[in-house]
Design a protein around this motif. Structure first.
Motif, short mmCIF file in Angstrom:
data_model
loop_
_atom_site.label_atom_id
_atom_site.label_comp_id
_atom_site.label_asym_id
_atom_site.label_seq_id
_atom_site.Cartn_x
_atom_site.Cartn_y
_atom_site.Cartn_z
N MET A 100 0.85 -1.19 0.00
CA MET A 100 0.00 0.00 0.00
C MET A 100 0.89 1.24 0.00
SD MET A 100 -2.74 0.86 2.99
CE MET A 100 -3.42 2.48 3.30
N GLY A 101 0.61 2.18 -0.92
CA GLY A 101 1.44 3.36 -1.05
C GLY A 101 0.68 4.65 -0.81
N SER A 102 1.41 5.65 -0.35
CA SER A 102 0.85 6.98 -0.08
C SER A 102 1.43 7.98 -1.07
CB SER A 102 1.17 7.41 1.35
OG SER A 102 0.82 8.77 1.56
N HIS A 103 0.57 8.54 -1.91
CA HIS A 103 0.96 9.55 -2.89
C HIS A 103 1.11 10.90 -2.20
CE1 HIS A 103 -0.49 12.58 -6.04
NE2 HIS A 103 0.74 12.25 -6.41
N ASP A 104 2.19 11.61 -2.50
CA ASP A 104 2.45 12.90 -1.85
C ASP A 104 2.29 12.76 -0.33
OD1 ASP A 104 3.12 14.38 -4.09
OD2 ASP A 104 1.07 15.06 -4.46
N SER A 105 3.00 11.81 0.21
CA SER A 105 2.83 11.45 1.63
C SER A 105 3.08 12.62 2.57
CB SER A 105 3.77 10.30 1.98
OG SER A 105 5.12 10.64 1.69
N PHE A 106 3.93 13.55 2.17
CA PHE A 106 4.27 14.71 3.00
C PHE A 106 3.16 15.76 3.01
CE2 PHE A 106 5.25 15.63 -1.32
CZ PHE A 106 4.84 16.93 -1.49
N ALA A 107 2.28 15.72 2.00
CA ALA A 107 1.29 16.79 1.79
C ALA A 107 0.01 16.47 2.56
CB ALA A 107 1.00 16.97 0.31
N TYR A 108 0.14 16.45 3.90
CA TYR A 108 -1.01 16.10 4.73
C TYR A 108 -1.53 17.33 5.48
CZ TYR A 108 2.64 15.79 8.34
OH TYR A 108 3.70 16.05 9.17
N SER A 109 -2.85 17.38 5.59
CA SER A 109 -3.52 18.45 6.32
C SER A 109 -4.95 18.00 6.59
CB SER A 109 -3.53 19.75 5.51
OG SER A 109 -4.33 20.74 6.15
N ASP A 110 -5.47 18.39 7.75
CA ASP A 110 -6.88 18.09 8.02
C ASP A 110 -7.78 19.29 7.68
OD1 ASP A 110 -6.24 19.86 10.05
OD2 ASP A 110 -6.64 18.46 11.69
N ASP A 111 -7.19 20.28 7.01
CA ASP A 111 -7.94 21.46 6.59
C ASP A 111 -8.54 21.20 5.21
OD1 ASP A 111 -8.97 23.90 5.86
OD2 ASP A 111 -7.07 25.00 6.03
N PRO A 112 -9.87 21.11 5.09
CA PRO A 112 -10.47 20.84 3.78
C PRO A 112 -10.25 21.94 2.76
CG PRO A 112 -12.16 21.40 5.40
CD PRO A 112 -10.88 21.23 6.16
N LEU A 113 -9.83 23.11 3.21
CA LEU A 113 -9.55 24.21 2.29
C LEU A 113 -8.12 24.17 1.75
CD1 LEU A 113 -11.38 27.16 4.10
CD2 LEU A 113 -12.22 25.69 2.25
#
Length: 301
Positions: free
Chosen positions: A44-57
């Protein structure tokens, strides 16, 4: 002449030092995977793994949870795009103005901390290098300073056929359980553990807006036959807003579900040697849906 009490330590120490190293009993969560080749496991892989945020905006995000959380969810391939930001190498989404995930060395240090606490896991890192940043002067020091260099796997020859990789158990037992690929401008003669992705992995198209995920070979090289490559399916559904394409978190529960992932994998099997499933399933919003169950199913569980 030495007495028996003096001789005992001399007799015992050589035997103690020759004790065999214990073998891994669980590999990536399953005992059955210990005897299976790295090239014959679906991760299982994570694309743009660093680009995480819980902000929907935060429209440039592709994940909602941080790296340790992604790994705890079952992610075993971390993908990231690099860019120079001033004098430092960062992971950024297209531009560091758009989304800056911080320094590469800090990211790798977080990964190393997780690996130190999870000693029976094989992990793949897939990084892009669009600015052809120096492997020896910039990339390798980041790996060295984070400590991950101690864990990297160096193949005995290149390119490695899908069928030639060691088992997960052998990789874990050796302590060399991190495989590093780079999409472009890798040169193993400079840094032997940064491997050329497309010589050993082909990919399906990315940026899908069609939820049927038709399979085709989009990126590869002629270093070896298609059948000898491992392969990765890009399984993220996107939506278009004008001329902009962004990942669609609203559909992620379905996209990352068992039915969608297995159906997409089935469409690609005919391209592989011995009708094998993909080595990697690359996803956005890995905390949504049931991707771990899908990957387990592809692995026969």
């Amino acid at each position: 002449m030495l007495g028996l009490s003096a001789l005992l330590p001399l007799l015992v120490v050589p035997f103690a030092s020759a004790a065999p190293k214990s073998r891994a009993t669980t590999c990536n969560g399953h005992a059955e995977l210990c005897d299976r080749s790295y090239g014959n496991v679906t991760f299982m892989g994570s694309h743009d793994s660093f680009a995480y945020s819980d902000d929907p905006l935060a429209l440039a995000r592709d994940q909602e949870v941080d790296i340790p959380s992604q790994l705890d969810l079952g992610v075993r391939l971390l993908q990231a795009q690099s860019h120079m930001n001033g004098d430092d190498l960062h992971f950024c989404h297209t531009s560091c103005i758009l989304f800056d995930g911080g320094k590469v060395v800090d990211y790798l240090t977080v990964v190393k901390t997780w690996l130190d606490s999870n000693t029976e896991e094989v992990l793949t890192l897939l990084f892009t290098n669009p600015e052809a940043v120096s492997l020896t002067d910039v990339w390798k020091p980041a790996f060295d300073d984070s400590g991950i260099s101690d864990l990297v796997y160096v193949p005995p020859n290149l390119p490695m056929k899908q069928s030639d990789w060691p088992t997960l158990g052998d990789m874990i037992d050796s302590g060399k359980r991190v495989v590093v690929f780079m999409d472009a401008d890798s040169d193993p003669s400079q840094v032997d553990f940064i491997l050329p992705e497309f010589d050993m992995i082909w990919e399906t198209p990315y940026g899908y807006t069609d939820d049927s995920f038709p399979c085709s070979i989009d990126r590869t090289s002629n270093a070896q036959s298609t059948a000898d490559h491992m392969y990765m399916i890009n399984h993220s559904l996107n939506l278009k807003i004008g001329d902009i394409t962004i990942s669609d978190p609203g559909e992620a529960d379905t996209t990352n579900g068992v039915d969608s992932i297995v159906a997409a994998a089935d469409k690609c099997v005919s391209y592989s040697e011995d009708n094998t499933y993909p080595s990697f399933v690359l996803l956005d919003f890995v905390n949504l849906g049931d991707a771990k169950a899908a990957v387990d199913k592809l692995n026969g569980f």
